[in-house]
Design an enzyme around this catalytic site. Structure first.
Site, PDB file in Angstrom:
ATOM      1  N   GLY A  11       0.823  -1.201   0.000  1.00 21.33           N
ATOM      2  CA  GLY A  11       0.000   0.000   0.000  1.00 21.33           C
ATOM      3  C   GLY A  11       0.857   1.251   0.000  1.00 21.33           C
ATOM      4  N   PHE A  12       0.209   2.388  -0.055  1.00 28.02           N
ATOM      5  CA  PHE A  12       0.879   3.684  -0.132  1.00 28.02           C
ATOM      6  C   PHE A  12       1.841   3.889   1.043  1.00 28.02           C
ATOM      7  CE2 PHE A  12      -0.048   8.445   0.752  1.00 28.02           C
ATOM      8  CZ  PHE A  12       1.159   8.833   0.206  1.00 28.02           C
ATOM      9  N   ILE A  13       1.301   3.827   2.260  1.00 27.20           N
ATOM     10  CA  ILE A  13       2.134   4.067   3.445  1.00 27.20           C
ATOM     11  C   ILE A  13       3.069   2.893   3.683  1.00 27.20           C
ATOM     12  CG2 ILE A  13       2.093   4.463   5.931  1.00 27.20           C
ATOM     13  CD1 ILE A  13      -0.673   5.822   5.495  1.00 27.20           C
ATOM     14  N   TYR A 153     -16.031   3.284   8.773  1.00 27.07           N
ATOM     15  CA  TYR A 153     -14.570   3.147   8.728  1.00 27.07           C
ATOM     16  C   TYR A 153     -13.960   3.626  10.044  1.00 27.07           C
ATOM     17  CZ  TYR A 153      -9.789   4.713   7.838  1.00 27.07           C
ATOM     18  OH  TYR A 153      -8.440   4.962   7.926  1.00 27.07           O
ATOM     19  N   LYS A 157     -11.883   1.608  13.193  1.00 29.87           N
ATOM     20  CA  LYS A 157     -10.553   1.976  13.673  1.00 29.87           C
ATOM     21  C   LYS A 157     -10.568   2.291  15.168  1.00 29.87           C
ATOM     22  CE  LYS A 157      -7.521   1.943  10.654  1.00 29.87           C
ATOM     23  NZ  LYS A 157      -6.628   0.757  10.549  1.00 29.87           N
TER      24      LYS A 157
END
Length: 337
Positions: A11-13, A153, A157
């Protein structure tokens, strides 16, 4: 050579964090499901670049698959685990909430069980600024109450934070939750505003500007975020002794080796100013489609970065114009436009 397991490594991170830890001398195991939430080719390219380093190992599977994480962590025994894998996106959670239950709740439970059976020196898990929800007191501090999430979402979290705290308390597992604030930069996610805006402007299409542009975001450049995570690895929380007071401003639990830390730019930027930075980097004005606020969204985010600085001495280094220009340069190169 210390060993790190990074979930969501394609993924991006995860890609940027994997690069950082490899450069810091870690052996990195990158776990990723390679889901089609956005273009898989982008994830595959990130993973291919990581695999060019012999200290990187890729494992492609799903968090929620029975036994997968237990077997992996039992076999590899990583020193540090950074849990980034999740079903992301505020708006998508309205349309497909079950995917958030599977990845974010069941997947995180599987990870916690695997770490309980195979403790590591520090488990770091990604949360989000979205957990602050309807809070209006800003900047957001980790010690603020956060019980009014406005998207499913965000709710998953916040549940991850509660799950992590219970495991830290029960099994003495050092756990740090970090709350991200609108991360952007090269190799970013196509569902994020910067990516969508850049693509639309270059195509001559109008961009959707929510809440008629009256929004502020604590835009955080990817290198700043990753630096904060890397430095937090060495700041594992320690359970306070009985009767020991937690320092003022510290989110350390009084009953567990558990802490929540914001990682943001600590300087909210108006959405219209962010769009102007994109226009400047592209040399092209955007056509704008002004719209009402979207369900589950919030008008502003703003991180208090005091605790991160106290724990690591680190603060953000990248201005929004510079960060946006770096993304635009990457986008033009990657897509040949």
């Amino acid at each position: 050579m210390p060993k790190a397991l990074i979930t969501g490594a394609a993924g991006f991170i995860g890609y940027h964090l994997s690069k950082r830890l490899l450069a810091d001398g870690y052996e990195v195991i990158g776990f990723d499901a390679m889901t089609d939430y956005y273009e898989v080719a982008l994830k595959e390219r990130r993973q291919q670049m990581l695999l060019q380093n012999s200290a990187f190992k890729a494992v492609n599977d799903r968090l929620e698959a029975d036994g997968v994480l237990m077997d992996l962590i039992t076999d590899e025994k990583p020193d540090v685990i950074v849990h980034l894998a999740a079903q992301a996106g505020v708006r998508y959670s309205i349309d497909n909430p079950k995917s958030y239950v599977e990845a974010n709740l069941i997947g995180t439970f599987n990870l916690l069980e695997a770490v309980r059976a195979n403790p590591c020196s520090h488990l770091l898990m990604a949360s989000t600024s979205s957990v602050y929800g309807a809070n209006t007191e800003m900047p957001y501090a980790e010690t603020h109450k956060a019980d009014s999430q406005m998207s499913f979402y965000a709710a998953t979290k916040k549940a991850n934070e509660a799950m992590g705290h219970s495991y830290a308390h029960l099994y003495d597992l050092p756990i740090t939750m970090f709350r991200f604030f609108t991360v952007y930069g090269p190799w970013g996610r196509p569902d994020m505003a910067l990516f969508k805006f850049t693509k639309a402007i270059l195509n001559g299409d109008a961009i959707d500007v929510y809440n008629h542009g009256d929004m502020r975001r604590d835009f955080t450049y990817i290198d700043d975020l990753v630096a904060g995570i890397a430095m937090l690895i060495d700041a594992a929380p320690v359970r306070p002794a009985p009767g020991e007071a937690v320092p003022e401003g510290d989110s350390l639990s009084p009953v567990a080796p558990f802490r929540v830390v914001n990682i943001g730019n600590s300087e909210p930027v108006q959405l219209m100013a962010f769009i102007e930075a994109i226009e400047a980097a592209l040399g092209q004005e955007a056509k704008k489609n002004f719209m009402d606020m979207q369900p589950g969204d919030v008008p502003a985010t703003w991180a208090d970065g005091t605790l991160l600085n106290t724990l690591t001495g680190y603060g953000p280094q990248t201005s929004v114009p510079d960060g946006v220009a770096n993304f635009v340069a990457w986008y033009r190169d990657y897509y040949g436009v």
